[in-house]
Design a protein around this motif. Structure first.
Motif, PDB file in Angstrom:
ATOM      1  N   MET A   1       0.973  -1.362  -0.321  1.00  0.00           N
ATOM      2  CA  MET A   1      -0.164  -0.125  -0.339  1.00  0.00           C
ATOM      3  C   MET A   1       0.813   1.003  -0.020  1.00  0.00           C
ATOM      4  O   MET A   1       1.935   1.122   0.950  1.00  0.00           O
ATOM      5  N   VAL A   2       0.798   2.333  -0.822  1.00  0.00           N
ATOM      6  CA  VAL A   2       0.748   3.736  -0.531  1.00  0.00           C
ATOM      7  C   VAL A   2       0.791   4.078   0.849  1.00  0.00           C
ATOM      8  O   VAL A   2      -0.272   4.215   1.293  1.00  0.00           O
ATOM      9  N   ARG A   3       1.570   4.346   1.221  1.00  0.00           N
ATOM     10  CA  ARG A   3       1.359   5.228   2.458  1.00  0.00           C
ATOM     11  C   ARG A   3       1.478   6.847   3.168  1.00  0.00           C
ATOM     12  O   ARG A   3       2.573   7.375   1.518  1.00  0.00           O
ATOM     13  N   LYS A   4       0.971   7.838   3.558  1.00  0.00           N
ATOM     14  CA  LYS A   4       1.505   8.828   3.813  1.00  0.00           C
ATOM     15  C   LYS A   4       2.499   9.016   4.322  1.00  0.00           C
ATOM     16  O   LYS A   4       2.734   8.846   5.399  1.00  0.00           O
ATOM     17  N   PRO A   5       3.250   9.840   3.833  1.00  0.00           N
ATOM     18  CA  PRO A   5       4.986  10.082   4.149  1.00  0.00           C
ATOM     19  C   PRO A   5       4.851  10.482   5.762  1.00  0.00           C
ATOM     20  O   PRO A   5       4.138  11.561   6.169  1.00  0.00           O
ATOM     21  N   PRO A 352       4.797   1.317  -2.668  1.00  0.00           N
ATOM     22  CA  PRO A 352       4.400   0.669  -1.844  1.00  0.00           C
ATOM     23  C   PRO A 352       5.531  -0.288  -0.880  1.00  0.00           C
ATOM     24  O   PRO A 352       6.181  -0.013  -1.165  1.00  0.00           O
ATOM     25  N   GLU A 353       4.525  -0.033   0.468  1.00  0.00           N
ATOM     26  CA  GLU A 353       5.713  -0.310   1.718  1.00  0.00           C
ATOM     27  C   GLU A 353       6.454  -1.784   1.633  1.00  0.00           C
ATOM     28  O   GLU A 353       7.165  -1.815   1.732  1.00  0.00           O
ATOM     29  N   ILE A 354       5.778  -2.649   0.899  1.00  0.00           N
ATOM     30  CA  ILE A 354       6.547  -3.856  -0.111  1.00  0.00           C
ATOM     31  C   ILE A 354       7.713  -3.430  -0.717  1.00  0.00           C
ATOM     32  O   ILE A 354       8.795  -4.592  -0.261  1.00  0.00           O
ATOM     33  N   LEU A 355       8.411  -2.770  -1.362  1.00  0.00           N
ATOM     34  CA  LEU A 355       9.569  -1.790  -1.660  1.00  0.00           C
ATOM     35  C   LEU A 355      10.088  -2.203  -1.278  1.00  0.00           C
ATOM     36  O   LEU A 355      12.050  -1.310  -1.402  1.00  0.00           O
ATOM     37  N   SER A 356      10.160  -1.025  -0.475  1.00  0.00           N
ATOM     38  CA  SER A 356      11.371  -1.503   1.035  1.00  0.00           C
ATOM     39  C   SER A 356      11.916  -1.993   2.066  1.00  0.00           C
ATOM     40  O   SER A 356      11.824  -1.757   2.755  1.00  0.00           O
ATOM     41  N   MET A 357      11.000  -3.207   1.588  1.00  0.00           N
ATOM     42  CA  MET A 357      11.487  -4.594   2.418  1.00  0.00           C
ATOM     43  C   MET A 357      12.686  -5.447   1.926  1.00  0.00           C
ATOM     44  O   MET A 357      12.871  -5.305   0.919  1.00  0.00           O
ATOM     45  N   ILE A 358      13.227  -5.857   3.140  1.00  0.00           N
ATOM     46  CA  ILE A 358      15.089  -6.507   2.631  1.00  0.00           C
ATOM     47  C   ILE A 358      14.181  -7.895   2.772  1.00  0.00           C
ATOM     48  O   ILE A 358      13.607  -8.364   3.667  1.00  0.00           O
ATOM     49  N   ILE A 468      -1.134  10.183  -2.086  1.00  0.00           N
ATOM     50  CA  ILE A 468      -0.247   9.861  -1.295  1.00  0.00           C
ATOM     51  C   ILE A 468      -0.975  10.946  -0.275  1.00  0.00           C
ATOM     52  O   ILE A 468      -1.017  10.946   0.945  1.00  0.00           O
ATOM     53  N   VAL A 469      -1.877  12.009  -0.355  1.00  0.00           N
ATOM     54  CA  VAL A 469      -2.612  13.361   0.225  1.00  0.00           C
ATOM     55  C   VAL A 469      -3.688  12.517   0.704  1.00  0.00           C
ATOM     56  O   VAL A 469      -3.647  12.794   1.797  1.00  0.00           O
ATOM     57  N   TRP A 470      -4.522  12.136  -0.115  1.00  0.00           N
ATOM     58  CA  TRP A 470      -5.799  11.592  -0.191  1.00  0.00           C
ATOM     59  C   TRP A 470      -5.492  10.469   1.163  1.00  0.00           C
ATOM     60  O   TRP A 470      -5.190   9.484   0.819  1.00  0.00           O
ATOM     61  N   ASP A 471      -5.591  10.641   2.114  1.00  0.00           N
ATOM     62  CA  ASP A 471      -5.787   9.514   3.587  1.00  0.00           C
ATOM     63  C   ASP A 471      -7.571   8.779   3.708  1.00  0.00           C
ATOM     64  O   ASP A 471      -7.070   8.279   4.174  1.00  0.00           O
ATOM     65  N   LYS A 472      -7.916   9.653   2.805  1.00  0.00           N
ATOM     66  CA  LYS A 472      -9.989   8.475   3.221  1.00  0.00           C
ATOM     67  C   LYS A 472     -10.230   7.775   2.435  1.00  0.00           C
ATOM     68  O   LYS A 472     -11.082   7.318   1.699  1.00  0.00           O
ATOM     69  N   LYS A 473      -8.930   6.431   2.279  1.00  0.00           N
ATOM     70  CA  LYS A 473      -9.337   5.557   0.878  1.00  0.00           C
ATOM     71  C   LYS A 473     -10.356   4.929   2.045  1.00  0.00           C
ATOM     72  O   LYS A 473     -10.598   4.502   2.660  1.00  0.00           O
ATOM     73  N   PRO A 474     -11.068   4.060   0.723  1.00  0.00           N
ATOM     74  CA  PRO A 474     -12.159   2.531   1.342  1.00  0.00           C
ATOM     75  C   PRO A 474     -11.628   1.734   2.268  1.00  0.00           C
ATOM     76  O   PRO A 474     -10.211   1.342   2.101  1.00  0.00           O
ATOM     77  N   LYS A 475     -12.258   1.660   2.927  1.00  0.00           N
ATOM     78  CA  LYS A 475     -11.721  -0.169   3.928  1.00  0.00           C
ATOM     79  C   LYS A 475     -10.698  -0.843   2.964  1.00  0.00           C
ATOM     80  O   LYS A 475     -10.268  -1.207   3.427  1.00  0.00           O
ATOM     81  N   TRP A 476     -11.802  -1.089   2.454  1.00  0.00           N
ATOM     82  CA  TRP A 476     -11.948  -2.344   1.470  1.00  0.00           C
ATOM     83  C   TRP A 476     -10.509  -2.567   0.708  1.00  0.00           C
ATOM     84  O   TRP A 476      -9.685  -3.208   0.922  1.00  0.00           O
ATOM     85  N   PHE A 477      -9.544  -0.731   0.129  1.00  0.00           N
ATOM     86  CA  PHE A 477      -9.038  -0.865  -0.322  1.00  0.00           C
ATOM     87  C   PHE A 477      -7.524  -0.772   0.495  1.00  0.00           C
ATOM     88  O   PHE A 477      -6.696  -1.559  -0.114  1.00  0.00           O
ATOM     89  N   ARG A 478      -7.956  -0.122   1.465  1.00  0.00           N
ATOM     90  CA  ARG A 478      -6.704  -0.387   2.879  1.00  0.00           C
ATOM     91  C   ARG A 478      -6.941  -2.425   2.657  1.00  0.00           C
ATOM     92  O   ARG A 478      -5.181  -2.839   2.883  1.00  0.00           O
ATOM     93  N   ARG A 479      -7.996  -2.529   3.195  1.00  0.00           N
ATOM     94  CA  ARG A 479      -7.751  -4.185   3.400  1.00  0.00           C
ATOM     95  C   ARG A 479      -7.064  -5.250   2.187  1.00  0.00           C
ATOM     96  O   ARG A 479      -5.830  -6.059   2.409  1.00  0.00           O
ATOM     97  N   LEU A 480      -7.541  -4.736   1.347  1.00  0.00           N
ATOM     98  CA  LEU A 480      -6.700  -5.542  -0.055  1.00  0.00           C
ATOM     99  C   LEU A 480      -5.215  -5.249  -0.325  1.00  0.00           C
ATOM    100  O   LEU A 480      -4.716  -6.437  -0.393  1.00  0.00           O
ATOM    101  N   ARG A 483      -3.223  -7.040   2.320  1.00  0.00           N
ATOM    102  CA  ARG A 483      -3.195  -8.294   2.275  1.00  0.00           C
ATOM    103  C   ARG A 483      -2.106  -8.834   1.503  1.00  0.00           C
ATOM    104  O   ARG A 483      -1.530  -9.516   1.698  1.00  0.00           O
ATOM    105  N   ILE A 484      -2.555  -7.781   0.020  1.00  0.00           N
ATOM    106  CA  ILE A 484      -1.100  -8.210  -0.946  1.00  0.00           C
ATOM    107  C   ILE A 484       0.222  -7.574   0.166  1.00  0.00           C
ATOM    108  O   ILE A 484       0.739  -8.534  -0.689  1.00  0.00           O
ATOM    109  N   THR A 485       0.633  -7.825   0.112  1.00  0.00           N
ATOM    110  CA  THR A 485       1.425  -6.752   1.165  1.00  0.00           C
ATOM    111  C   THR A 485       2.256  -7.615   1.915  1.00  0.00           C
ATOM    112  O   THR A 485       3.141  -8.360   1.861  1.00  0.00           O
ATOM    113  N   ARG A 486       0.906  -8.773   2.860  1.00  0.00           N
ATOM    114  CA  ARG A 486       1.345  -9.434   3.225  1.00  0.00           C
ATOM    115  C   ARG A 486       1.983 -10.342   2.943  1.00  0.00           C
ATOM    116  O   ARG A 486       2.476 -11.821   2.920  1.00  0.00           O
ATOM    117  N   THR A 487       1.215 -11.130   1.408  1.00  0.00           N
ATOM    118  CA  THR A 487       0.640 -12.394   0.323  1.00  0.00           C
ATOM    119  C   THR A 487       2.778 -12.154  -0.289  1.00  0.00           C
ATOM    120  O   THR A 487       3.382 -12.875   0.254  1.00  0.00           O
TER     121      THR A 487
END
Length: 502
Positions: A1-5, A352-358, A468-480, A483-487
């Motif tokens: 997920m793309v996070r707000k910095p 997306p958060e996954i790109l900062s993982m090692i 980045i700026v819009w932080d009120k994304k739908p819950k289903w989008f955040r959950r998805l 889930r993709i990041t964890r997978t």
């Protein structure tokens, strides 16, 4: 997920400085027995730093760009002046980046410096066009040169099929991605070997050229500045060709956090590398003109091959192989460095958060490396790749000029900032002015390509506010997204930096 910095609050006003998560551990950090932090380790020594710069800069440019520079400058003498001037200008840019890299000890290069000085919007736009267009396109172009030259000895009497070139290119790209995903040490060792191959290829051209000069073969240098008058319209294109051949001097700044003793290693590696490259490039062009006339050079599709066929006989087959290895080195160095740009941008919340993982065992930024693979393949098998890169040439130099202009801003805004390496102000001033002047001039000389590139770059602005700026994304989008990041974490065996090794 793309996070707000998350913007750290710092007493001196810096966006990136301070004790942030994701830092590299100091030598004094203590870990419980049997546990090790998952971090990118400091494995880039002076020799490896020099090999990254030389090995990335010397690609296909010196073997292709002479034609582009000569065509747009109009004479042998002016083309040699341009080669020298682009070398000096690249050195000025590299020295400016040495100051930035030793003052802001974070990886990421242009992105990090623009973020520090101009804030998150411009930094996001920079990484947006780099990820989606510039880097996949540039990797595909240098890889196509690799594919063409590696096949040339097998198709001496006939034209190389385009499909064969693209298939071999795809294999080369995949090998580079696997190598950089597997081991930092092996990637660096292979880069050192390929750098020696590149310098050997340059010497194969320079030495016969010097012998020709000793024999008195100087007739192509008579009236060196006669020919077509240099057109103001052609100067930006000649500049882009020249700077393309020198492009890569900034890559060491992309991996600052992995450089051993960066305060000494970065400036020294830059100075050694740029001196070798500039002298080598100018002498190579002089060697070309001892054997090939200006008219013949303009008609040649591969200047180095034409030169070697005339002087080296059967040994000329070594030149396309050397050029192929040179291109492979540029592919390897570019992927190694740019993956750290995506890694840092993700760490700051811009990708997306996954790109900062090692990877937990290999200690490589695996996701940031492999994200380039599908994008590069799309570019490789798409339409007019070269036109797309021409559209965005101005964007690369615009942001580079802004990054160096930021050095001047920091000198006045933060005069007490620790600067282990400091350059005279005229160096960054001249470099940034030249870059920005050529960008403006390109608007006049080629308004269509520059305009299209400008529009493509501007797509990063709505993307910034949407992702980045819009932080009120739908819950289903955040959950998805979660889930993709964890997978992907489970599949790739990656964790956030500073996590304990599994």
């Amino acid at each position: 997920m793309v996070r707000k910095p998350v913007v750290a609050t710092i007493s001196k006003g810096g966006y990136l400085q301070g004790n942030m998560s994701g830092r590299l551990p100091s030598m004094g950090d203590q870990e419980p027995p049997g546990q090790e932090k998952v971090v990118l380790k400091k494995k880039i020594t002076l020799l490896r730093g020099v090999s990254i710069i030389i090995g990335t800069v010397i690609g296909s440019g010196i073997f292709i760009s002479p034609k582009g520079i000569l065509q747009n400058t109009g004479s042998v003498g002016m083309s040699l002046v341009f080669w020298s001037a682009c070398g000096v200008l690249s050195l000025f840019g590299a020295l400016s980046y040495a100051e930035l890299g030793t003052s802001i000890k974070k990886s990421g290069g242009h992105y990090t410096y623009i973020l520090e000085v101009f804030g998150p919007l411009l930094a996001f736009v920079r990484v947006w066009v780099e990820l989606l267009v510039i880097r996949p396109g540039a990797t595909a172009v240098i890889s196509l040169a690799f594919g063409r030259y590696i096949l040339e000895p097998f198709f001496i009497q006939c034209e190389i099929p385009e499909l064969a070139i693209k298939l071999v290119t795809a294999v080369g790209i995949t090998v580079v991605m696997v190598l950089n995903s597997t081991s930092v040490s092996w990637s660096a060792r292979i880069q050192i070997f390929l750098t020696f191959c590149k310098l050997t290829a340059i010497l194969i051209i320079i030495v016969p050229g010097v012998i020709q000069l000793i024999k008195g073969q100087t007739h192509h240098f008579k009236d060196a500045f006669s020919g077509r008058d240099t057109s103001l319209m052609g100067l930006p294109l000649a500049f882009y060709y020249g700077m393309y051949a020198y492009a890569g001097w900034f890559y060491l700044n992309f991996i600052t956090e992995e450089v051993d003793n960066p305060e000494k290693t970065i400036p020294l590696a830059i100075c050694i590398s740029m001196a070798i490259i500039t002298v080598g490039y100018v002498l190579t062009n002089v060697a070309y003109f001892t054997t090939i006339s200006a008219e013949e050079l303009l008609q040649s599709s591969a200047v180095a091959v034409t030169f070697s066929e005339r002087l080296l006989g059967k040994f000329s087959l070594s030149v396309p192989i050397s050029v192929a290895l040179s291109c492979f080195g540029s592919m390897n160095g570019g992927v190694f460095a740019v993956s750290r740009l995506f890694y840092v941008a993700s760490r700051e919340g811009h990708l997306p958060e996954i790109l900062s993982m090692i990877h937990v065992h290999k200690h490589t930024p695996l996701p940031a490396v492999i994200v380039l693979h599908p994008l590069t393949m799309v570019m490789l098998f798409s339409g007019d790749l070269y036109s797309l890169l021409n559209f965005l040439s101005f964007a690369r130099w615009l942001f580079m000029g802004l990054a160096v202009a930021g050095l001047i801003y920091l000198r006045y805004k933060r005069p007490d900032m620790h600067r282990p390496f400091k350059v005279p102000l005229f160096i960054p001033a001249l470099f940034s002015f030249t870059c920005l002047f050529m960008v403006v001039l390109s608007l006049y000389s080629d308004p269509f390509s520059t305009g299209v590139g400008f529009l493509i770059t501007l797509t990063g602005v709505p993307a910034y506010y949407l992702f980045i700026v819009w932080d009120k994304k739908p819950k289903w989008f955040r959950r998805l997204s979660d889930r993709i990041t964890r997978t992907l974490q489970i599949i790739l065996e990656v964790v956030p930096e500073d996590s304990k090794e599994l």
